[in-house]
Design a protein around this motif. Sequence first.
Motif, short mmCIF file in Angstrom:
data_model
loop_
_atom_site.label_atom_id
_atom_site.label_comp_id
_atom_site.label_asym_id
_atom_site.label_seq_id
_atom_site.Cartn_x
_atom_site.Cartn_y
_atom_site.Cartn_z
N ALA A 146 0.85 -1.20 0.00
CA ALA A 146 0.00 0.00 0.00
C ALA A 146 0.88 1.24 0.00
N ASN A 147 0.29 2.36 -0.33
CA ASN A 147 0.96 3.65 -0.20
C ASN A 147 0.69 4.19 1.19
N GLY A 148 1.74 4.58 1.89
CA GLY A 148 1.59 5.23 3.20
C GLY A 148 0.96 4.39 4.30
N PRO A 149 1.22 3.08 4.38
CA PRO A 149 0.58 2.29 5.44
C PRO A 149 1.18 2.52 6.83
N THR A 150 2.41 3.12 6.89
CA THR A 150 3.11 3.27 8.17
C THR A 150 3.33 4.74 8.49
N THR A 151 2.98 5.15 9.70
CA THR A 151 3.18 6.56 10.08
C THR A 151 4.65 6.77 10.49
N PRO A 152 5.16 8.01 10.47
CA PRO A 152 6.55 8.26 10.88
C PRO A 152 6.83 7.82 12.31
N ASP A 153 5.87 8.00 13.23
CA ASP A 153 6.09 7.56 14.62
C ASP A 153 6.29 6.04 14.66
N ALA A 154 5.47 5.33 13.91
CA ALA A 154 5.60 3.87 13.86
C ALA A 154 6.94 3.47 13.25
N ASP A 155 7.36 4.24 12.24
CA ASP A 155 8.64 3.98 11.58
C ASP A 155 9.79 3.96 12.58
N ASP A 156 9.80 4.96 13.47
CA ASP A 156 10.87 5.04 14.47
C ASP A 156 10.87 3.80 15.35
N ILE A 157 9.67 3.39 15.77
CA ILE A 157 9.55 2.22 16.65
C ILE A 157 10.06 0.97 15.92
N LEU A 158 9.66 0.82 14.67
CA LEU A 158 10.05 -0.38 13.90
C LEU A 158 11.56 -0.40 13.68
N PHE A 159 12.14 0.77 13.42
CA PHE A 159 13.58 0.86 13.20
C PHE A 159 14.32 0.43 14.47
N ASP A 160 13.86 0.96 15.61
CA ASP A 160 14.49 0.60 16.89
C ASP A 160 14.34 -0.89 17.19
#
Length: 416
Positions: free
Chosen positions: A316-330
Motif C-alpha cells: 500500500a501507499n503510506g501504510p506506516t506513520t513516521p512515529d511507527a517507523d521510528d519504533i520499527l527501526f528501533d
Amino acid sequence: MTANNPYEIARKQVDIAGKYLDLNPGILEMLKSTKRELEVHFPVKMDDGSMKIFTGYRVVHNPARGPAKGGIRYHPDVNLDEVRALSMWMTWKTAVVNIPFGGAKGGVCCNPKEMSLREIENLTRRFTWEIAPYIGPESDIPAPDVYTNPQVMAWIMDTYSILKGYSVPGVVTGKPVELGGSLGRLEATGKGVFITAREAARQIGLSLEGARVVIHGAGNVGGIAARNFSRAGSRVIAISDSKGGIYNSVGLDVEKALDCKDRSQCFLTRELEVEEIRNEELLELECDILVPAALENQITEKNAPRLQCRIIAEGANGPTTPDADDILFDRGILVVPDILANAGGVTVSYFEWVQNLQELFWSEEEVFDRLQKILCRAFAETDQIARQKKVSMRTAAYILGIQRVAKAMELRGIYP
Ligand code: NAD
C-alpha cells in the motif's frame, strides 16, 4: 499536526530525509508543495434518473523529471490532502526506480461498491472530461489505484480519444491488453512487492521457502503478492479484505481463497476450512513477512510495538506513520518502503507508455525481466545509502529520490 494526515506525513518525510542532503532551502520548500491542484464538482446521471454531484481531484506534485504519473482512486474517503500525499509519493517512487516521470495522483470521492457499472462508467467519463485539459501522454498520465481497474482506464482512454478526435492510448496506463495495455501490468505491483521482499529476505538471511507471510488487503496488489509468495514456497498464513481476514497457521490455499473471494466477494471460512480473524489482529500475527496492501495509516505508534514480523513490505501507499517507523527501526524490523516496494506498478506503467509511443509491444518475459532488473538495482542503491548513513530503508529511499528530483530542478533552473 492533524493526527495521521497523509499530506502532513508526506511533508514530514521530506524533512527527515532533507537533513541528510545539502539542499537549497527554496528547492526543499518546492519539494514539500504540489505544483497544481485541480478540484472539480460534477454531475452524474444515476440509474434511478436522479442526478448526483461528485467531487474529484487531480494533483500534480512535481514534473521536473518528466510527465506526471499517478493513479486514480475511487473511495468514500478520498480528499485533497490524501491525493496531495499520494502525488508526492509518486514523485519519489518514479525517482527511486529512475524512470523519467514526475508524480501525480487523482481520485473521486464515491462508493463504487454501491454503484452500478453504468453509474461508474458515467462518473468516469464525466470526470475524464473535467480533467481532460490537464492530462495527456506528454503531461500527466493516470493509472489504476484503489477500486479502479483496466475497464475504468479503457473508459478514460475512450473519452479522452473522443475529445481529441483520434485514439490516444498513451493517455493512461493499466489499460486492457486489447487496447494497448502492457502484458504484465496487472501483476506488476504485487510482483514488485514480492521481488523487493525477496531482496530484503536475502539481506537478513531469511529463506522464502516456508517463510510465514501475512497479507493485509487482498486486492490487486495484495492478491498478486500472495500468489507470488505461495509459488515461491512461502506459507501465506493470513489474508484479508475490508470486511476481515482468514487465518491458518499451517498456510492457506491461496488460489482457493482468492478464487472464493472472486466468486463470493468475501472469504467463506467454512468452504476454506480456516479461522476468521479481524484486520487489527492480523497485522499483529507472528510471521516473517507482513505485507500491508490496503490503505494508509494501518501501522501506527499504537500497534508498531506489538508487530511480530521480521520484514514489512509495503504494498500500500503510506501504510506506516513516521512515529511507527521510528519504533520499527528501533525494534530492528526491516521496512521495505512503499516508494520502493510497490514501484513495480509504475515501472511497468512506464513500459506500457513506451510501448504505446513506439507502437511496438513486448513479451511478458521481456517485461518481467526488465522489471526485475530495475527493482533489484533500486533496492541495492537504497540499501547502500541506508548502510552508509545508518538510516532506515525509507529514509534512504527518500534521500535517493529527493536527490534525483532536486538535481533535475537545479539543472532546469527557474523560468524566467
Ligand atoms: P484494490 O482496490 O484492488 O484492493 C484493495 C484491497 O484492500 C481490497 O481487497 C479491499 O477489500 C481491501 N481493503 C480496503 N480497506 C481495507 C481495510 N481497512 N482493511 C483491510 N483491507 C482493506 O486496490 P489495489 O490497487 O490493490 O491498491 C492497494 C494499495 O496499493 C493502495 O494503497 C494503492 O495506492 C497501492 N498501490 C496500488 C498500485 C496498483 O498498481 N494497483 C500501485 C502502487 C500502489
